[in-house]
Design a protein around this motif. Structure first.
Motif, PDB file in Angstrom:
ATOM      1  N   ILE A  70       0.851  -1.192   0.000  1.00 36.25           N
ATOM      2  CA  ILE A  70       0.000   0.000   0.000  1.00 36.25           C
ATOM      3  C   ILE A  70       0.883   1.236   0.000  1.00 36.25           C
ATOM      4  CG2 ILE A  70      -1.783   1.276   1.214  1.00 36.25           C
ATOM      5  CD1 ILE A  70      -2.698  -1.371   2.397  1.00 36.25           C
ATOM      6  N   GLU A  71       0.662   2.110  -0.976  1.00 33.48           N
ATOM      7  CA  GLU A  71       1.326   3.411  -1.018  1.00 33.48           C
ATOM      8  C   GLU A  71       0.347   4.449  -0.494  1.00 33.48           C
ATOM      9  OE1 GLU A  71       2.837   4.546  -4.826  1.00 33.48           O
ATOM     10  OE2 GLU A  71       4.005   2.719  -5.058  1.00 33.48           O
ATOM     11  N   ILE A  72       0.820   5.254   0.445  1.00 33.98           N
ATOM     12  CA  ILE A  72      -0.028   6.272   1.056  1.00 33.98           C
ATOM     13  C   ILE A  72       0.631   7.629   0.864  1.00 33.98           C
ATOM     14  CG2 ILE A  72      -0.994   7.143   3.205  1.00 33.98           C
ATOM     15  CD1 ILE A  72      -0.974   4.291   4.254  1.00 33.98           C
ATOM     16  N   ASN A  73      -0.142   8.590   0.390  1.00 34.19           N
ATOM     17  CA  ASN A  73       0.323   9.975   0.291  1.00 34.19           C
ATOM     18  C   ASN A  73      -0.700  10.824   1.034  1.00 34.19           C
ATOM     19  OD1 ASN A  73       1.568  12.349  -0.324  1.00 34.19           O
ATOM     20  ND2 ASN A  73       1.034  12.326  -2.498  1.00 34.19           N
ATOM     21  N   SER A  74      -0.291  11.425   2.140  1.00 38.62           N
ATOM     22  CA  SER A  74      -1.239  12.140   2.992  1.00 38.62           C
ATOM     23  C   SER A  74      -0.859  13.609   3.132  1.00 38.62           C
ATOM     24  CB  SER A  74      -1.288  11.498   4.379  1.00 38.62           C
ATOM     25  OG  SER A  74      -0.027  11.567   4.990  1.00 38.62           O
ATOM     26  N   SER A  75      -1.874  14.419   3.359  1.00 35.08           N
ATOM     27  CA  SER A  75      -1.648  15.843   3.613  1.00 35.08           C
ATOM     28  C   SER A  75      -2.770  16.358   4.512  1.00 35.08           C
ATOM     29  CB  SER A  75      -1.614  16.636   2.304  1.00 35.08           C
ATOM     30  OG  SER A  75      -2.853  16.554   1.642  1.00 35.08           O
TER      31      SER A  75
END
Length: 158
Positions: A70-75
């Protein structure tokens, strides 16, 4: 008086034995998949909370186990929603955006975005305001982690 006390104790004991017990939904279930790796980018606090949620997913069935990456990109973004007559903030809104990809053997299975937000009142005590924001951030991040787990379960059902 002693009879009433005995009957009351027996009644509470019976209710205690037959009451429902709480179990977290995702914690004690055995899944036919496993999260092999989580690749986080973006906000470290959000990623840490989501990763801890995803690390509970384990499978005891070694043969049928699907392994996902799982790739997660959060902001996160905090905005002022309303101000008083002096121009001081009255309410804030905390927005969290998480884009995630679910992959199996480098094959992209799902690419999705989740956005959660919460509006809360300003506090004159800066420390209490920061504590409130941390609690809101944690709750929203846990909710996003649950949504990611649900989407993996739905992938397996199809």
């Amino acid at each position: 008086m002693n009879k009433i006390l005995n009957k009351t104790l027996i009644l509470f004991f019976i209710f205690g034995l037959t009451s429902c017990s709480y179990k977290p939904i995702f914690l004690e279930k055995d899944y036919d998949f496993e999260i092999k790796e989580v690749l986080p980018r973006g906000d470290k606090n959000i990623n840490r909370i989501i990763e801890s949620k995803l690390n509970f997913i384990k499978s005891s069935n070694e043969n049928k186990k699907k392994r996902y990456t799982i790739e997660i990109n959060s902001s996160k973004n905090r905005e002022i929603v309303s101000k008083d007559s002096k121009g001081d903030p009255l309410k804030f809104e905390l927005n969290i955006l998480v884009e995630y990809k679910i992959m199996n053997n480098n094959d992209l299975l799902l690419n999705n975005k989740i956005e959660k937000n919460n509006v809360y009142n300003n506090n004159s005590d800066q420390f209490e305001l920061e504590q409130k924001e941390e609690i809101i951030l944690e709750n929203l991040s846990k909710s996003i982690g649950d949504t990611i787990i649900s989407s993996i379960i739905n992938l397996n059902d199809n």
